[in-house]
Write a protein that holds these residues in place. Sequence first.
Motif, short mmCIF file in Angstrom:
data_model
loop_
_atom_site.label_atom_id
_atom_site.label_comp_id
_atom_site.label_asym_id
_atom_site.label_seq_id
_atom_site.Cartn_x
_atom_site.Cartn_y
_atom_site.Cartn_z
N ILE A 8 -6.89 -6.45 7.92
CA ILE A 8 -7.69 -5.27 7.55
C ILE A 8 -6.95 -3.98 7.89
O ILE A 8 -6.34 -3.87 8.96
N GLU A 11 -9.23 3.23 6.12
CA GLU A 11 -9.02 4.64 5.81
C GLU A 11 -10.32 5.36 6.18
O GLU A 11 -11.37 5.09 5.60
N GLN A 120 -1.07 4.88 10.56
CA GLN A 120 0.06 5.13 9.66
C GLN A 120 0.32 6.62 9.48
O GLN A 120 1.44 7.09 9.48
N VAL A 153 -5.38 6.94 8.23
CA VAL A 153 -5.04 5.64 7.63
C VAL A 153 -4.44 4.74 8.71
O VAL A 153 -3.44 5.09 9.33
N GLN A 155 -2.69 1.18 10.27
CA GLN A 155 -1.80 0.09 9.89
C GLN A 155 -2.68 -1.14 9.64
O GLN A 155 -3.80 -1.21 10.14
N PRO A 156 -2.17 -2.13 8.90
CA PRO A 156 -2.97 -3.34 8.69
C PRO A 156 -2.97 -4.23 9.93
O PRO A 156 -2.57 -5.40 9.88
N LEU A 196 -8.93 -5.09 2.70
CA LEU A 196 -8.99 -6.41 3.32
C LEU A 196 -8.30 -7.45 2.46
O LEU A 196 -8.44 -7.46 1.23
N SER A 197 -7.52 -8.30 3.13
CA SER A 197 -6.90 -9.43 2.44
C SER A 197 -6.94 -10.63 3.37
O SER A 197 -7.22 -10.49 4.56
N GLY A 207 -1.68 -11.12 1.82
CA GLY A 207 -2.31 -11.50 0.57
C GLY A 207 -2.69 -10.26 -0.24
O GLY A 207 -2.48 -9.13 0.20
N ARG A 209 -5.03 -7.45 -1.60
CA ARG A 209 -6.19 -6.86 -0.92
C ARG A 209 -7.20 -6.27 -1.90
O ARG A 209 -6.87 -5.89 -3.02
N GLU A 211 -10.36 -3.19 -1.82
CA GLU A 211 -10.73 -2.00 -1.04
C GLU A 211 -12.21 -1.74 -1.23
O GLU A 211 -12.67 -1.52 -2.35
N LYS A 262 -8.06 -1.80 -9.22
CA LYS A 262 -7.49 -0.73 -8.40
C LYS A 262 -6.40 0.04 -9.13
O LYS A 262 -5.52 -0.50 -9.75
#
Length: 477
Positions: A8, A11, A120, A153, A155-156, A196-197, A207, A209, A211, A262
């Motif tokens: 995940i 933002e 980020q 934002v 980082q994942p 999310l992925s 994977g 993602r 939003e 997207k």
Amino acid sequence: MNTFEVVIGLEIHAQLQTKTKAFCFVPAIFGDKENTQVGPVSGGLPGALPVLNKEAVHLAIRAGLALGCQINEKSVFSRKNYFYPDLPKGYQISQFDEPLCGIGQIEVEVEGSKKTIGIQRIHMEEDAGKSMHLAATSLVNLNRSGTPLVEIVSQPDIRNAAEAVAYLKKIHAILVFAGVSDGNMEEGNFRCDVNLSVRPLGQKEFGTRTEIKNLNSFRFIEKAIEFESARQIATVSSGGKVIQETRGWDSAAGKTFSQRTKEEAHDYRYFPDPDLPPLLLTPEFIEQIRSEMPELPDAKRERFEKEYSLNSSNAELLTASKDVAAYFEECVAAGATPKAAASWVLSELLREIKEVEGADIAQSPISPQQIAELIALIEKGTISGKIAKTVFAEMFVSRKSPKQIVEEKGLVQVLDEAAIQAWIQQVITENPSIVAEYKAGKEKVFAFLVGQVMKLSKGKANPAVLGDKLKAALKGT
Ligand code: ADP
Ligand code: MG
């Protein structure tokens, strides 16, 4: 289920607490009558030129510093072009490849263990207006158009709903303590998109993602993450593919739903806004803002533990909200002993406010000075702790001062030894069998006898004097 890992990135959009809009002189007051807070720039009149709000820059830098981000001395405003009725200019002023803040990080605690989550970037942008879709028509309200935002934002780095919520709550608290944003989620002043992925455990690549847009409550965010994780895992497990798309959250159904595939960054035709020069900051300006930083939640919690000798859990609870922390410190400033003030604020006051008033502590009908006065009455022995609770409840209803209530209702604690002695004698005479049990060694019944004397005194006997006298009297029988 546990053969997959959820990834995940969040933002966050937070509205900056400025007096006026980001590029226009109009007040940033969303709640007024529709379309009354619109000027030439925020209304998108052709030829109107934007002027950057210095206060917004100030607050955005403060957000960056508070979240441990590097601040870029040069950043650039870009146009993000898209068409929507609530965007009269046809583009949103945002920042793209040269944002105001670069990487940073914050530490959160989830179920007792610490985790660092990277940031980020943070950039400045303006908000759009608001569309309202009715049965046969759609309406647009531009009051919000052009209000200044920061987008933060991550980082994942986030792996589940609990981590996401801990991260969001921490950032929310930091921004509110720093005075950057009022954080009002119901009004949309702090909202979040969830990227999310899922990927098989052990796989390096992320994977595809989805939003989920515009979530504005911690509860919805948690539910949306749980639903979307399960949906993607089910899709992948049954041999399907996750489609990269934007999804919405249907809170009534408890589901995410597809909104549109997207768009990619190049679809927005980003380019530097020719009406706005690059934003250039001097190190002195940045240091000036750093030196004006209000106390942040972690620092406040540590100070509360040290300065007021509070245990860590009380310090944590008191500093979970800026208003609660301020209220507590006003009690102490008014002379209350810190431990007593902590306990009255955390248990009695916050409970009453939730139950009776439904309001927040900033609107408390009981002032910090009155809490301090109540504590002083207990500590001087004028009233017992038990009576104090009655007085407290009465303060809520009548809004009178504790002293006045104690005087009017005759609640002053009885220290008079002769009076207490007389109640004790009466209880001993009326309860011969229990007195006998006590003398036979059943010490548990002592509490019952204390209770009986208290009852006769209507709760006003001083507990310490009562206890001593009753013990002595029982010995003597
Ligand atoms: P965009 O601007 O298109 O939304 P960004 O690269 O700015 O794309 O990423 C937005 C957010 O998505 C960031 O918080 C990032 O951490 C997160 N993110 C990127 N890739 C993934 C992924 N595969 N799974 C989950 N989150 C991701
Ligand atoms: Mg995005």
